[in-house]
Every structure is written in C-alpha cells, then in structure tokens.
Design a protein around this motif. Structure first.
Motif, PDB file in Angstrom:
ATOM      1  N   ASP A 177       0.831  -1.211   0.000  1.00  0.00           N
ATOM      2  CA  ASP A 177       0.000   0.000   0.000  1.00  0.00           C
ATOM      3  C   ASP A 177       0.863   1.257   0.000  1.00  0.00           C
ATOM      4  O   ASP A 177       0.578   2.221  -0.725  1.00  0.00           O
ATOM      5  N   ILE A 178       1.938   1.242   0.798  1.00  0.00           N
ATOM      6  CA  ILE A 178       2.851   2.391   0.856  1.00  0.00           C
ATOM      7  C   ILE A 178       3.429   2.696  -0.521  1.00  0.00           C
ATOM      8  O   ILE A 178       3.489   3.852  -0.956  1.00  0.00           O
ATOM      9  N   ARG A 187       1.251   4.768  -2.865  1.00  0.00           N
ATOM     10  CA  ARG A 187       0.794   6.105  -2.479  1.00  0.00           C
ATOM     11  C   ARG A 187       1.325   7.168  -3.440  1.00  0.00           C
ATOM     12  O   ARG A 187       2.433   7.026  -3.992  1.00  0.00           O
TER      13      ARG A 187
END
Length: 314
Positions: A133-134, A137
């Motif tokens: 997920d990071i 971003r």
C-alpha cells in the motif's frame, strides 16, 4: 669445423636467451570472472584474499551483470569466461548445460527485501504488512530490476504474484506493476542502490546482502515471500513468469550457483579459485557480506568435477 662452431654458438646464444641470460617477460595470468551484481563485493574480496593467501599474482577481469545476461554472454555471445557465478543456480542448467558447461555447484543463499533510507517517504510507517500500500501512495518512487536480465527482477515479479495469494488480495501484482515507471526498472538491482541513497527513489527491491553491504534500512518480507526458506518451496513454486526469450522461471528458494564453461581459457586456475571461494575463508567472507552458504550440492558425480573441487563432496 669453423662452420660447426658458428652453428653451435648461434644455438647456445638462442638457448641462453630463452632460459634466462636475458630476462623473458612472462605474460600475466588473467582470470575472467562474470557474476551476478549482488556478488560483486564478496567476489572481489575473495579475489584479493586468493592472491594474498595463495601467494599468486592473478589479474582478475571482473564483470558484474544481471545473471541472465551473465549466462547469455557465454551461450549467445560466446565470450571466453573462466568462472560464471549466478544469483539463481537454475540458470546454469537452463542456459549452459549441456552445450556450454557440464556441471555447477549450489553454494550460497540470500533473501528478498525492500531497501530505503530515513528520508524515504513514509519511512516511519512501512512494514511487512503494509508495504504494497505504501508503494502505491501518490509521490512514492520505487524500482526493481529487469526480470529479463536479473534474477532479483524476476524474483520481485514472482513475489508480487505470491503477495496476491499471501495477503488474499488479487490486485497487488497488477497495481504494483502499473505504479512502477519503466525508468525505474534497471538491468541489475544493484544499480538502484545509488538512486535510493540519493533520494531519487524512495524504495527498491534488493537482496538482504545488498542492504547490509550498503548500510541501507530494509523491510523484511514474510518468509512466504522472501524466497529464503526451503520450508515454503511449494508455496514459492505457485508463481511462474515467462521471460522475453520464452524461458519460464518459477519461484524457488534463493540459491546461488557457480561453474566453469567448457571453453574457459584457464580451467585449472579457475577450479583453484572456486576451491578457495568454497573454503572456510571464502565462506567467512560471504557470511560477513550477508550471504551465508548452504550445503554444497552439485549435479554430477564427484569424480566428474575438477579435482580441486572434489574434496568438497563425499
């Protein structure tokens, strides 16, 4: 009689020139070693120790590439190479045996990690549960190596596929591939190190040894994803990837391989060098660089290996 003396004198002078009355310059021995980029530091340290401890003065022509490029240098470009060392031993039977090499030895291991610095975006948040997920971003730049040239690259892509299964999220692979610009995909993984250190990239997929050798922070992935644990070999094998040349790679524990091509110019010296690399001294050097040895294995009976290497096998 005079004619005979003249002939004898000419012969003697010629012989003396050859045997030492006049110094003959001996051509330096050059050993060509082509290896995976992740092997650069330990291999060069082994080369230095080899000359020092064996009392030799070998000139090493040392080249690092992605491991697929290394084996193709021999099989497609027909380069004369004395020692080939790859980050995935299976590339040797896949590309070199039986036409270009007869044997290989499995000798070291590693694990896949995500490297970063304290200046990387969200460095204080990323962990083994949220890394995917990071990386997606806005504003986060990450990279990995080309799967078609470098095992670290195809292991990264294989890991993305396994992540779909491990995190029970079928979109991880597709989303990560879309999120990584082509400019961030390099021929070999170690080329990404400088970009992470400079801040050009926030994160990169590398081997643990590369992180250790370069003092980088890193996220340790679960064993089910990092290819370090033979216990998960069956799970690793669930992921496959077809390369541009049509060869299919499958997930498997990371094990490095080494061999001597059939057309190597200095086979005897190459075998002596590999024997030193596999010795306790070589093992120590690799351990210090984050690349521990595994139990040595080979694909042929012991007596089909060079004599210098037979001592390592029962």
């Amino acid at each position: 009689m005079k004619k005979a003396l003249v002939v004898l004198l000419v012969v003697c002078i010629g012989f003396s020139l050859i045997t030492g009355c006049k110094k003959v310059t001996k051509k330096p021995v050059v050993l060509t070693v082509e290896h995976a980029g992740s092997l650069t530091k330990p291999i060069r340290e082994v080369e230095d120790a080899f000359n020092k401890e064996e009392g030799l003065n070998v000139t090493f022509k040392d080249e690092s590439h992605g491991s697929v490029a290394v084996v193709k240098d021999v099989s497609e470009l027909h380069k004369l190479v004395d020692v080939v060392a790859t980050a995935d031993y299976s590339l040797i039977p896949k590309y070199l045996i039986p036409k270009y090499a007869d044997w290989y030895i499995q000798f070291a291991t590693n694990k896949l990690v995500i490297v970063y610095t304290e200046k990387s975006k969200f460095a204080d948040e990323i962990n083994k549960d949220n890394w995917y997920d990071i990386l997606q971003r806005p504003g986060v730049e990450f990279g990995f190596s080309d799967p078609n040239t470098d095992p670290c690259g195809y292991r990264t892509r294989l890991m993305f596929k396994l992540a779909n299964l491990y995190y029970k999220n079928p979109n991880i692979e597709e989303n990560l591939v879309k999120s990584c610009p082509k400019a961030n995909i390099k021929p070999k993984a170690v080329e990404l190190v400088a970009q992470v250190q400079s801040g050009e990239l926030d994160y990169a997929f590398e081997y643990l040894s590369v992180a250790v050798q370069n003092g980088l922070k890193y996220v340790e992935l679960p064993d089910e994803l990092n290819f370090s644990n033979p216990q998960y070999a069956n799970f690793y094998a669930k992921a496959t990837l077809t390369l541009k040349d049509g060869k299919v790679v499958q997930g498997r524990p990371i094990i490095y391989g080494i061999t001597i091509p059939k057309n190597a110019p200095n086979k005897e010296l190459a075998a002596k060098f590999i024997a030193f690399l596999l010795s306790d001294k070589g093992k120590e050097i690799f351990m210090q660089n984050g690349q521990p040895f595994v139990k040595l294995k080979t694909n042929v009976p012991k007596d089909e290996l060079p004599k210098a290497l037979q001592t390592y096998f029962k």
